[in-house]
Design a protein around this motif. Structure first.
Motif, short mmCIF file in Angstrom:
data_model
loop_
_atom_site.label_atom_id
_atom_site.label_comp_id
_atom_site.label_asym_id
_atom_site.label_seq_id
_atom_site.Cartn_x
_atom_site.Cartn_y
_atom_site.Cartn_z
N ILE A 1 60.94 65.03 59.18
CA ILE A 1 61.49 64.32 60.21
C ILE A 1 62.42 63.39 59.54
O ILE A 1 63.55 62.76 60.25
N LEU A 2 62.04 62.65 58.35
CA LEU A 2 62.71 61.67 57.79
C LEU A 2 63.33 61.88 56.52
O LEU A 2 62.61 62.66 55.70
N PRO A 3 64.28 61.40 55.97
CA PRO A 3 64.72 61.58 54.66
C PRO A 3 64.00 60.92 53.55
O PRO A 3 63.20 59.93 53.90
N LYS A 4 63.72 61.62 52.40
CA LYS A 4 62.78 61.20 51.47
C LYS A 4 63.63 59.84 51.00
O LYS A 4 64.77 59.71 50.47
N TRP A 5 62.76 58.78 50.57
CA TRP A 5 63.49 57.65 50.09
C TRP A 5 62.49 56.96 48.71
O TRP A 5 63.06 56.17 48.03
N ASP A 6 61.33 57.82 48.57
CA ASP A 6 60.84 57.27 47.26
C ASP A 6 59.89 58.41 46.67
O ASP A 6 58.64 58.77 46.79
N GLU A 7 60.54 59.52 46.31
CA GLU A 7 60.11 60.76 45.88
C GLU A 7 59.06 60.44 44.46
O GLU A 7 58.24 61.34 44.69
N SER A 8 59.26 59.48 43.95
CA SER A 8 58.25 59.36 42.63
C SER A 8 57.25 58.50 43.14
O SER A 8 56.23 58.24 42.20
N PHE A 9 57.21 57.82 44.39
CA PHE A 9 56.35 57.09 44.85
C PHE A 9 56.08 55.71 43.89
O PHE A 9 54.91 54.87 44.08
N VAL A 10 57.20 55.20 42.97
CA VAL A 10 57.25 54.09 42.56
C VAL A 10 57.21 52.82 43.41
O VAL A 10 56.59 51.75 43.38
N ILE A 11 57.90 52.77 44.49
CA ILE A 11 58.16 51.84 45.46
C ILE A 11 56.65 51.51 46.16
O ILE A 11 56.43 50.53 46.29
N LEU A 12 56.17 52.74 46.56
CA LEU A 12 54.55 52.49 47.34
C LEU A 12 53.83 51.89 46.07
O LEU A 12 52.96 51.02 46.57
#
Length: 191
Positions: free
Chosen positions: A89-100
């Motif tokens: 439903i939303l575009p990916k913005w942190d595919e590597s989960f580094v920001i998370l």
């Protein structure tokens, strides 16, 4: 027996009690006063806390709640679902989960600091209560020592055999707190 003495033979017919009867709540007036005093003191300490301490306590209280857990489960769950491609439903913005990972690390740093600030305040309050407990215990020990001495003297004067008990002499001596602490430290096993 006089007529005056006889009228107190039945329960409830005696003279008024020396101490007031227990309050309906079951608390003695002294206990109720002590509870009220402690509650007022804690309230005053809360009001006198600095703004930073109040903020740290509020953050710590919220971070220790289930609401905090539910919010994190929802946010992290949505973050993972979107960036793992499970919720298109939303575009990916942190595919590597580094920001998370970075966000969670920074949050953990701040939360642990807030918890430490609150623990320091609680530790200081616990230290004050421990000092008060020690002072009351020392006062009670001193009073008991004096009472043992007085009771022993009365028993001796009345010719009571137990007045010669050798243990009474030991009980009549005041305890020196510093000497007790030094002995505890001396006997303490090395770490």
């Amino acid at each position: 027996m006089t007529a005056e003495q006889g009228r107190f033979d039945r329960p409830g017919d005696g003279p008024p009690p020396i101490f007031p009867p227990p309050q309906p709540s079951g608390l003695s007036p002294v206990l109720a006063r002590n509870i009220r005093t402690l509650t007022e003191r804690r309230g005053r300490e809360k009001r006198e806390a600095s703004r930073q301490e109040k903020i740290a306590d509020a953050v710590t209280r919220f971070a220790g709640s289930m609401t905090f857990v539910y919010i994190h489960m929802a946010v992290f769950g949505l973050w993972v679902a979107v960036n793992a491609g499970l919720a298109p439903i939303l575009p990916k913005w942190d595919e590597s989960f580094v920001i998370l990972g970075t966000s969670a690390s920074v949050e953990a740093i701040f939360l642990s600091t807030f918890v430490l600030i609150s623990q320091n305040r609680m530790s200081a309050a616990a230290d004050r209560r421990a000092d008060l407990d020690l002072q009351i215990s020392l006062l009670a020990e001193h009073e008991v020592t004096r009472l043992v001495g007085l009771t022993s003297a009365i028993a001796e004067k009345l010719g009571i055999a137990d007045a010669a008990d050798p243990h009474l002499e030991e009980l009549k001596q005041d305890v020196a707190p510093d000497a007790v602490l030094d002995e505890i430290e001396r006997r303490k096993e090395p770490d």
